[in-house]
Design a protein around this motif. Sequence first.
Motif, PDB file in Angstrom:
ATOM      1  N   UNK A 151       0.835  -1.204   0.000  1.00 46.93           N
ATOM      2  CA  UNK A 151       0.000   0.000   0.000  1.00 46.93           C
ATOM      3  C   UNK A 151       0.872   1.258   0.000  1.00 46.93           C
ATOM      4  N   UNK A 152       1.928   1.253   0.823  1.00 49.37           N
ATOM      5  CA  UNK A 152       2.834   2.405   0.894  1.00 49.37           C
ATOM      6  C   UNK A 152       3.547   2.667  -0.428  1.00 49.37           C
ATOM      7  N   UNK A 153       3.693   1.637  -1.238  1.00 48.48           N
ATOM      8  CA  UNK A 153       4.385   1.802  -2.527  1.00 48.48           C
ATOM      9  C   UNK A 153       3.587   2.672  -3.487  1.00 48.48           C
ATOM     10  N   UNK A 154       2.298   2.860  -3.203  1.00 51.43           N
ATOM     11  CA  UNK A 154       1.460   3.715  -4.037  1.00 51.43           C
ATOM     12  C   UNK A 154       0.749   2.928  -5.122  1.00 51.43           C
ATOM     13  N   UNK A 155      -0.084   3.638  -5.886  1.00 53.08           N
ATOM     14  CA  UNK A 155      -0.839   2.960  -6.946  1.00 53.08           C
ATOM     15  C   UNK A 155       0.090   2.455  -8.057  1.00 53.08           C
ATOM     16  N   UNK A 156      -0.206   1.282  -8.573  1.00 55.20           N
ATOM     17  CA  UNK A 156       0.577   0.657  -9.652  1.00 55.20           C
ATOM     18  C   UNK A 156       2.082   0.726  -9.379  1.00 55.20           C
ATOM     19  N   UNK A 157       2.524   0.187  -8.261  1.00 51.25           N
ATOM     20  CA  UNK A 157       3.940   0.319  -7.907  1.00 51.25           C
ATOM     21  C   UNK A 157       4.855  -0.516  -8.790  1.00 51.25           C
ATOM     22  N   UNK A 158       6.005   0.031  -9.063  1.00 49.08           N
ATOM     23  CA  UNK A 158       7.048  -0.722  -9.759  1.00 49.08           C
ATOM     24  C   UNK A 158       7.789  -1.558  -8.714  1.00 49.08           C
ATOM     25  N   UNK A 159       8.613  -2.509  -9.140  1.00 52.57           N
ATOM     26  CA  UNK A 159       9.434  -3.238  -8.162  1.00 52.57           C
ATOM     27  C   UNK A 159      10.294  -2.289  -7.321  1.00 52.57           C
ATOM     28  N   UNK A 160      10.804  -1.237  -7.944  1.00 49.74           N
ATOM     29  CA  UNK A 160      11.610  -0.255  -7.214  1.00 49.74           C
ATOM     30  C   UNK A 160      10.782   0.433  -6.125  1.00 49.74           C
ATOM     31  N   UNK A 161       9.542   0.798  -6.465  1.00 47.58           N
ATOM     32  CA  UNK A 161       8.651   1.422  -5.483  1.00 47.58           C
ATOM     33  C   UNK A 161       8.418   0.501  -4.291  1.00 47.58           C
ATOM     34  N   UNK A 162       8.271  -0.789  -4.572  1.00 49.97           N
ATOM     35  CA  UNK A 162       8.019  -1.750  -3.485  1.00 49.97           C
ATOM     36  C   UNK A 162       9.250  -1.912  -2.603  1.00 49.97           C
ATOM     37  N   UNK A 163      10.433  -1.881  -3.211  1.00 51.52           N
ATOM     38  CA  UNK A 163      11.668  -1.949  -2.417  1.00 51.52           C
ATOM     39  C   UNK A 163      11.776  -0.721  -1.519  1.00 51.52           C
ATOM     40  N   UNK A 164      11.470   0.442  -2.060  1.00 52.66           N
ATOM     41  CA  UNK A 164      11.548   1.671  -1.271  1.00 52.66           C
ATOM     42  C   UNK A 164      10.523   1.673  -0.139  1.00 52.66           C
ATOM     43  N   UNK A 165       9.328   1.164  -0.392  1.00 53.58           N
ATOM     44  CA  UNK A 165       8.325   1.131   0.682  1.00 53.58           C
ATOM     45  C   UNK A 165       8.739   0.153   1.780  1.00 53.58           C
ATOM     46  N   UNK A 166       9.322  -0.983   1.394  1.00 52.79           N
ATOM     47  CA  UNK A 166       9.825  -1.927   2.402  1.00 52.79           C
ATOM     48  C   UNK A 166      10.951  -1.286   3.203  1.00 52.79           C
ATOM     49  N   UNK A 167      11.833  -0.538   2.525  1.00 51.93           N
ATOM     50  CA  UNK A 167      12.943   0.134   3.212  1.00 51.93           C
ATOM     51  C   UNK A 167      12.423   1.188   4.186  1.00 51.93           C
ATOM     52  N   UNK A 168      11.361   1.892   3.813  1.00 51.43           N
ATOM     53  CA  UNK A 168      10.788   2.923   4.682  1.00 51.43           C
ATOM     54  C   UNK A 168      10.276   2.314   5.984  1.00 51.43           C
ATOM     55  N   UNK A 169       9.651   1.148   5.883  1.00 52.36           N
ATOM     56  CA  UNK A 169       9.139   0.471   7.085  1.00 52.36           C
ATOM     57  C   UNK A 169      10.296  -0.109   7.893  1.00 52.36           C
ATOM     58  N   UNK A 170      11.258  -0.690   7.213  1.00 54.89           N
ATOM     59  CA  UNK A 170      12.381  -1.324   7.919  1.00 54.89           C
ATOM     60  C   UNK A 170      13.269  -0.314   8.636  1.00 54.89           C
ATOM     61  N   UNK A 171      13.374   0.909   8.114  1.00 52.01           N
ATOM     62  CA  UNK A 171      14.201   1.913   8.784  1.00 52.01           C
ATOM     63  C   UNK A 171      13.642   2.208  10.180  1.00 52.01           C
ATOM     64  N   UNK A 172      12.348   2.102  10.345  1.00 57.44           N
ATOM     65  CA  UNK A 172      11.718   2.318  11.657  1.00 57.44           C
ATOM     66  C   UNK A 172      12.173   1.240  12.633  1.00 57.44           C
ATOM     67  N   UNK A 173      12.067  -0.021  12.206  1.00 51.29           N
ATOM     68  CA  UNK A 173      12.485  -1.120  13.072  1.00 51.29           C
ATOM     69  C   UNK A 173      13.971  -1.087  13.372  1.00 51.29           C
ATOM     70  N   UNK A 174      14.770  -0.758  12.359  1.00 56.63           N
ATOM     71  CA  UNK A 174      16.228  -0.713  12.552  1.00 56.63           C
ATOM     72  C   UNK A 174      16.610   0.363  13.557  1.00 56.63           C
TER      73      UNK A 174
END
Length: 196
Positions: A134-157
């Motif tokens: 969902x955070x990757x936005x509408x019609x996300x590219x693989x790059x968008x999905x990597x960035x959204x995963x990184x955004x969430x993981x930076x919080x946990x890290x």
Amino acid sequence: MQHETRARDTKAEIHRAALELFSVQGYEKTSLREIAEQVGITKASLYYHYSSKQDLLRAIIGTFFDDINRVLELVDTLPWSAETERELLAAYLDVVIKHRDTGPTLLRDIAAVLAAFGDDLDDLIRRSRSFQVWLAGPDPSPRDRVLSAAAVEVIGAALSAGMDPSELSDADLRDHLLDAATAILALRQRHPTTSP
């Protein structure tokens, strides 16, 4: 009514003592007797509240699961926009910061958590992935999905870095992490993926 308030206070004290001992010694090496002693109650009194150590673990981590699931369920009802993205990230951060003492227990004793939660943990992982999509936005590219995963993981890290809570208020921590996560998500607009 006063008795109920005291019971809730005792439960909170039990939770704090258990989390502290679990994070220092580990779940398996911590006994209910040690938890009771740290709280200043008898083991029998502790059994009045929790029938087993696993029951206690479920109660502690279960509140985190309940709170985070309430946020993650919003993905199914909120259409994506830049505003809702920031709102949902902020709500996610509020829960993670509220339960930041639970994190070391989750990471250190994953086997105990798996045994206590099983399907609930699988459901949380599925919802977390939906949140990242969902955070990757509408019609996300693989790059968008990597960035959204990184955004969430930076919080946990950042929360697992071992920073003393006295160094930074919860409000400041929330603001810094929200800025970091949204900065990562902003990379989607700056460098759109082009098709060959």
